[in-house]
Design a protein around this motif. Structure first.
Motif, PDB file in Angstrom:
ATOM      1  N   LEU A   1      -0.520  -7.894  -7.518  1.00 46.92           N
ATOM      2  CA  LEU A   1      -0.139  -8.227  -6.148  1.00 46.92           C
ATOM      3  C   LEU A   1       0.872  -9.366  -6.105  1.00 46.92           C
ATOM      4  CD1 LEU A   1      -3.623  -7.965  -4.372  1.00 46.92           C
ATOM      5  CD2 LEU A   1      -1.848  -6.221  -4.642  1.00 46.92           C
ATOM      6  N   GLN A   2       0.790 -10.307  -7.045  1.00 49.10           N
ATOM      7  CA  GLN A   2       1.726 -11.424  -7.011  1.00 49.10           C
ATOM      8  C   GLN A   2       3.139 -10.996  -7.410  1.00 49.10           C
ATOM      9  OE1 GLN A   2      -0.202 -14.071  -9.717  1.00 49.10           O
ATOM     10  NE2 GLN A   2       0.886 -13.311 -11.525  1.00 49.10           N
ATOM     11  N   GLN A   3       3.262  -9.819  -8.024  1.00 48.46           N
ATOM     12  CA  GLN A   3       4.585  -9.296  -8.360  1.00 48.46           C
ATOM     13  C   GLN A   3       5.254  -8.596  -7.181  1.00 48.46           C
ATOM     14  OE1 GLN A   3       4.191  -6.723 -11.764  1.00 48.46           O
ATOM     15  NE2 GLN A   3       3.412  -8.329 -13.102  1.00 48.46           N
ATOM     16  N   LEU A   4       4.481  -8.298  -6.149  1.00 53.31           N
ATOM     17  CA  LEU A   4       5.012  -7.543  -5.011  1.00 53.31           C
ATOM     18  C   LEU A   4       5.696  -8.428  -3.987  1.00 53.31           C
ATOM     19  CD1 LEU A   4       2.058  -5.050  -4.451  1.00 53.31           C
ATOM     20  CD2 LEU A   4       4.079  -4.799  -5.908  1.00 53.31           C
ATOM     21  N   GLY A   5       5.471  -9.724  -4.025  1.00 54.00           N
ATOM     22  CA  GLY A   5       6.071 -10.628  -3.053  1.00 54.00           C
ATOM     23  C   GLY A   5       5.444 -11.992  -3.158  1.00 54.00           C
ATOM     24  N   SER A   6       5.970 -12.899  -2.378  1.00 52.20           N
ATOM     25  CA  SER A   6       5.473 -14.275  -2.396  1.00 52.20           C
ATOM     26  C   SER A   6       4.024 -14.327  -1.926  1.00 52.20           C
ATOM     27  CB  SER A   6       6.348 -15.151  -1.495  1.00 52.20           C
ATOM     28  OG  SER A   6       5.801 -16.443  -1.379  1.00 52.20           O
TER      29      SER A   6
ATOM     30  N   ARG B   1       9.678  -4.754   2.136  1.00 54.95           N
ATOM     31  CA  ARG B   1       8.288  -5.064   1.748  1.00 54.95           C
ATOM     32  C   ARG B   1       7.698  -3.873   1.003  1.00 54.95           C
ATOM     33  NH1 ARG B   1       5.470  -6.639   7.290  1.00 54.95           N
ATOM     34  NH2 ARG B   1       4.029  -7.812   5.943  1.00 54.95           N
ATOM     35  N   THR B   2       6.811  -4.170   0.068  1.00 53.07           N
ATOM     36  CA  THR B   2       6.139  -3.125  -0.699  1.00 53.07           C
ATOM     37  C   THR B   2       4.685  -3.052  -0.239  1.00 53.07           C
ATOM     38  OG1 THR B   2       7.545  -3.572  -2.609  1.00 53.07           O
ATOM     39  CG2 THR B   2       5.532  -2.308  -2.997  1.00 53.07           C
ATOM     40  N   PRO B   3       4.301  -1.994   0.498  1.00 48.43           N
ATOM     41  CA  PRO B   3       2.927  -1.931   1.011  1.00 48.43           C
ATOM     42  C   PRO B   3       1.941  -1.499  -0.068  1.00 48.43           C
ATOM     43  CG  PRO B   3       4.120   0.028   1.656  1.00 48.43           C
ATOM     44  CD  PRO B   3       5.112  -0.849   0.926  1.00 48.43           C
TER      45      PRO B   3
ATOM     46  N   GLU C   1     -10.950  -5.175  -4.503  1.00 47.37           N
ATOM     47  CA  GLU C   1      -9.930  -5.770  -5.355  1.00 47.37           C
ATOM     48  C   GLU C   1      -9.009  -6.716  -4.592  1.00 47.37           C
ATOM     49  OE1 GLU C   1      -7.839  -2.641  -7.328  1.00 47.37           O
ATOM     50  OE2 GLU C   1      -9.670  -1.610  -7.913  1.00 47.37           O
ATOM     51  N   LEU C   2      -9.146  -6.792  -3.267  1.00 46.82           N
ATOM     52  CA  LEU C   2      -8.315  -7.709  -2.493  1.00 46.82           C
ATOM     53  C   LEU C   2      -8.776  -9.145  -2.741  1.00 46.82           C
ATOM     54  CD1 LEU C   2      -7.846  -6.047   1.008  1.00 46.82           C
ATOM     55  CD2 LEU C   2      -6.055  -6.660  -0.621  1.00 46.82           C
ATOM     56  N   PRO C   3      -7.881 -10.032  -3.109  1.00 44.60           N
ATOM     57  CA  PRO C   3      -8.278 -11.432  -3.319  1.00 44.60           C
ATOM     58  C   PRO C   3      -8.733 -12.070  -2.000  1.00 44.60           C
ATOM     59  CG  PRO C   3      -6.127 -10.967  -4.294  1.00 44.60           C
ATOM     60  CD  PRO C   3      -6.472  -9.802  -3.438  1.00 44.60           C
ATOM     61  N   ASP C   4      -9.769 -12.855  -2.071  1.00 45.13           N
ATOM     62  CA  ASP C   4     -10.279 -13.507  -0.853  1.00 45.13           C
ATOM     63  C   ASP C   4      -9.303 -14.537  -0.315  1.00 45.13           C
ATOM     64  OD1 ASP C   4     -12.583 -12.009  -1.033  1.00 45.13           O
ATOM     65  OD2 ASP C   4     -13.648 -13.519  -2.227  1.00 45.13           O
TER      66      ASP C   4
ATOM     67  N   ILE D   1      -1.766  -1.924 -13.329  1.00 46.28           N
ATOM     68  CA  ILE D   1      -2.318  -3.259 -13.542  1.00 46.28           C
ATOM     69  C   ILE D   1      -1.697  -3.859 -14.798  1.00 46.28           C
ATOM     70  CG2 ILE D   1      -4.409  -4.613 -13.963  1.00 46.28           C
ATOM     71  CD1 ILE D   1      -4.262  -3.443 -11.182  1.00 46.28           C
ATOM     72  N   PRO D   2      -1.075  -5.046 -14.721  1.00 47.64           N
ATOM     73  CA  PRO D   2      -0.518  -5.672 -15.926  1.00 47.64           C
ATOM     74  C   PRO D   2      -1.633  -6.073 -16.893  1.00 47.64           C
ATOM     75  CG  PRO D   2       0.377  -6.669 -13.926  1.00 47.64           C
ATOM     76  CD  PRO D   2      -0.766  -5.805 -13.508  1.00 47.64           C
ATOM     77  N   ILE D   3      -1.321  -6.059 -18.177  1.00 45.50           N
ATOM     78  CA  ILE D   3      -2.312  -6.442 -19.191  1.00 45.50           C
ATOM     79  C   ILE D   3      -1.905  -7.755 -19.862  1.00 45.50           C
ATOM     80  CG2 ILE D   3      -3.001  -4.065 -19.621  1.00 45.50           C
ATOM     81  CD1 ILE D   3      -1.230  -4.117 -22.127  1.00 45.50           C
ATOM     82  N   SER D   4      -1.110  -8.548 -19.140  1.00 39.91           N
ATOM     83  CA  SER D   4      -0.632  -9.800 -19.716  1.00 39.91           C
ATOM     84  C   SER D   4      -1.763 -10.801 -19.939  1.00 39.91           C
ATOM     85  CB  SER D   4       0.442 -10.411 -18.816  1.00 39.91           C
ATOM     86  OG  SER D   4      -0.013 -10.494 -17.482  1.00 39.91           O
TER      87      SER D   4
END
Length: 711
Positions: free
Chosen positions: A591-596, A653-655, A685-688, A553-556
């Motif tokens: 998750l946003q780092q894994l793909g569009s 793709r990164t599953p 943790e999945l975004p709606d 998890i990024p801590i940005s």
């Protein structure tokens, strides 16, 4: 009050000194000067020139003496004013004797001429030629080229600063300072390009003034004062050469200072230290000593002198360092490169005393270090050292992705490693090692590859795929058969990136967290001061961030983390539980780092029956999250997940593996030894708002492909 008033008065006097001095120089060109003042100004001019040369020699970089162009202009005008003043006295009072223009001019003239006018003129001509043709012309050319290249490099340097700022490697204040340095550097070299013309013009003016003094003095002496041609020549040539030398020696010193400044390379050493360090090479001094000794044995040569020179060179060789005394060791920072060399040899045995051994000799405190065999040194140093630039780029990307500045990577050679081997360490722990071949390229087979290439068969250290080290002439053949060809430095850099990502939690400490807090406090000072350390101590916050990084998890978004910790502070949770509670709000950053975000997120899920088995295994096992699973079941699950992940990766793709929330931490720890890059998240943790696609459902016996669908 008296001290303040005195300081203010001194400041005003300092501000007035330069304008008054400029006006005095202008007055010297118009008003006649007493001989005593002329001597004083000549001596002051020599002192100023020597001072400028010494400051230039002891500057670490050109910008340390950024006022040099202005000083050069003032010194040149001062010297020309003195030439005008001395010419007036020589032509008007020269008939009275050699002391008419003062003791300084007389002393310089008599010392150089030594009773022979022709010798004096030739010595003066040689000095002018050295100054004008050699030093001034060379310095002017270097100034011109430096100014051109500095101006051409400005856009690239500005873009590099912006990239470092965006990657979090620089604070806004640091970026502002570096931009100012770039602008100052361009201004400096532009000014030096023009200032070098002052030196050239001054040398030409010296020649013309000498000719005017000699010819004009002889005419005035013979016509107006009735001197014979011989007496007039003797008097006026002595005065003219003395005047020219008094001007040319300071001019020569300033020309040398100009050449030193424009040829100076930025370094942490002054010029004397830098030259001494780089020329103290034993392999350079040994041949010199040998050649001098051979010349000293040739009949007819000054044998004693050559043998003494050979002995001196041999002494220098004895006290100089070996080529391998300095290890390839350096911090890889933007724009930085490692030093070349080898490792120092340790004593083979004996009763070694601890005297002279310091902690630095046995302790390497680098957070990340890359040790390489001697066969890979060419990749890390010299003009073709592409490994350093690759690692620098990876540090920027990782820093931006994980939200904190990744420490510098120390690269050093290790003679205990095989020639083509490398080893990656986090602190003192070895976390990765493999071999690369700098004269080959790594070919990774694609989905359509059918041909088997000739080469060294290995497994890729980053992804565990079968690969082949091929020769450069095989690249076209490999690419035509759908192989992906990778440079050897990219293999090391990618492996390093994977290792750093997996061990990011070990790279952040209280000092790093405090630096992040200091940066955030510039934007939200109240939030920072109200949470740390009032609600959450610094060591607790550090532990929470480490647990988040361990879960990828990024801590940005540190602001959201502090807000979440403020809400959790009253529940008295351990750091690991705090990190788990924060994950649902932070997982979208991963998750946003894994793909569009416009594409469905590929998911691997567990069969409900298998999931219940694992939950019961967790409850029966370690309360801190360990799983107690049958070996056969564990092997089946790991193999199924690995195959599903490889299939998705083959499609680019990164599953993401999704499990029940209570099982997430245990299942992630279960997979980590076998699949360190696996991303495991809880269902909560999945975004709606994110569409998902289940690409595989893992059952107890096999991976059950799921129908494609999106949510």
């Amino acid at each position: 009050m008296a001290t303040v008033a005195r300081t203010s008065m001194l400041g005003r006097l300092g501000d007035m000194t330069l304008p008054i001095g400029i006006l005095a120089i202008m007055a010297m060109m118009v008003l006649p000067l007493p001989v005593v003042l002329l001597d004083t100004f000549f001596v002051s001019n020599i002192v100023l020139s020597l001072l400028v040369l010494m400051v230039a020699l002891h500057s670490y970089r050109p910008l340390d003496f950024s006022s040099f162009p202005s000083i050069l202009l003032i010194a040149t005008v001062l010297r020309l004013a003195l030439n005008v003043a001395s010419t007036r006295i020589v032509l008007s009072e020269g008939h009275s004797g050699s002391a008419a223009a003062g003791k300084v001019i007389q002393a310089f003239g008599e010392f150089v001429i030594a009773g022979n006018f022709l010798v004096g003129l030739l010595v003066f001509a040689i000095l002018v030629i050295i100054n004008l043709v050699v030093i001034t012309k060379g310095a002017g050319r270097v100034s011109e080229v430096s100014a051109r290249f500095t101006l051409d490099a400005m856009p690239g340097k500005q873009m590099a600063i912006d990239a470092d700022l965006n990657a979090g490697l620089l604070t806004p204040e640091d970026a502002k300072v570096r931009r100012a340095d770039v602008a100052a550097e361009a201004d400096f070299y532009g000014a030096m390009d023009g200032a070098s013309k002052f030196v050239k013009g001054d040398a030409i003016a010296g020649i013309l003034i000498l000719v005017i003094n000699v010819l004009g003095g002889i005419l005035i002496g013979t016509i107006q004062h009735g001197l014979s041609a011989g007496d007039a020549a003797q008097t006026y040539i002595l005065l003219s050469i003395g005047d020219g030398l008094v001007a040319q020696i300071p001019s020569l010193l300033l020309s040398i200072a100009t050449a030193v400044i424009v040829t100076r390379v930025s370094s942490s050493h002054d010029m004397a230290d830098l030259i001494g360090k780089q020329m103290s090479l034993r392999r350079a001094w040994v041949p010199v000593a040998g050649v001098m000794a051979l010349l000293g044995m040739v009949p007819g040569m000054p044998n004693v002198l050559f043998l003494l020179a050979a002995a001196g060179a041999g002494a220098m060789a004895y006290f100089s360092r070996e080529d391998g005394d300095e290890a390839v060791e350096g911090e890889v920072m933007p724009g930085a490169a490692p030093q070349a060399g080898g490792a120092a040899a340790a004593p083979a045995g004996g009763d070694e005393s601890s005297e002279g051994i310091v902690p630095e000799d046995v302790t390497d405190n680098a957070p990340i270090s890359l040790q390489i065999g001697y066969g890979l040194i060419q990749m890390a140093g010299g003009e073709n050292g592409a490994l350093v630039s690759r690692i620098t780029g990876i540090r920027k990307d990782l820093s931006k992705a994980m939200g904190f500045v990744v420490p510098g990577v120390r690269i050093r050679d290790d003679l205990s490693l095989p020639p083509n081997s490398y080893r990656i360490r986090i602190g003192h722990r070895i976390v990765g090692e493999d071999q690369v071949y700098p004269d080959r390229k790594l070919a990774l087979p694609g989905g359509a590859s059918v041909r088997k290439l000739r080469g060294i068969e290995v497994r890729d250290p980053s992804f565990g795929m079968d690969a082949i080290w091929i020769l450069p002439q095989q690249v076209t053949e490999a690419e035509s058969d759908d192989y992906v060809v990778v440079e050897p430095e990219s293999v090391i850099a990618t492996h390093l990136s994977q290792v750093v990502t997996s061990n990011a939690a070990d790279l952040i400490g209280p000092d790093d967290v405090q630096a992040l807090l200091d940066n955030l406090s510039k934007v939200t000072p109240t939030l920072v001061t109200s949470v740390v350390p009032k609600l959450v101590p610094l060591h607790t916050l550090t532990a929470v961030l480490r647990h988040l990084l361990a879960g990828r998890i990024p801590i940005s978004d540190l602001r959201r983390i502090l807000e979440g910790l403020a809400e959790l502070s009253g529940r008295n949770l351990p750091p690991i539980e705090m990190a788990e509670a924060l994950r649902p709000s932070l997982t979208p950053l991963l998750l946003q780092q894994l793909g569009s975000i416009t594409q469905p997120l590929p998911l691997i899920t567990l069969d409900p029956e298998l999931e219940q088995i694992l939950i019961r295994a967790r409850q029966a096992g370690d309360l801190d999250g360990g799983l107690v699973v049958d070996n056969g079941l564990a092997s089946t699950v790991i193999t199924s997940i690995s195959e599903a992940a490889d299939k998705a990766a083959g499609e680019g793709r990164t599953p993401v593996i999704v499990v029940a929330s209570p099982l997430r931490r245990s299942f992630a720890a279960f997979l980590r030894p076998h699949m360190p890059d696996a991303i495991v998240i809880g269902i909560n943790e999945l975004p709606d708002t994110r569409r998902v696609e289940v690409v595989a459902v893992i059952g107890g016996q096999a991976g059950i492909p799921a129908p494609n669908g999106a949510r």
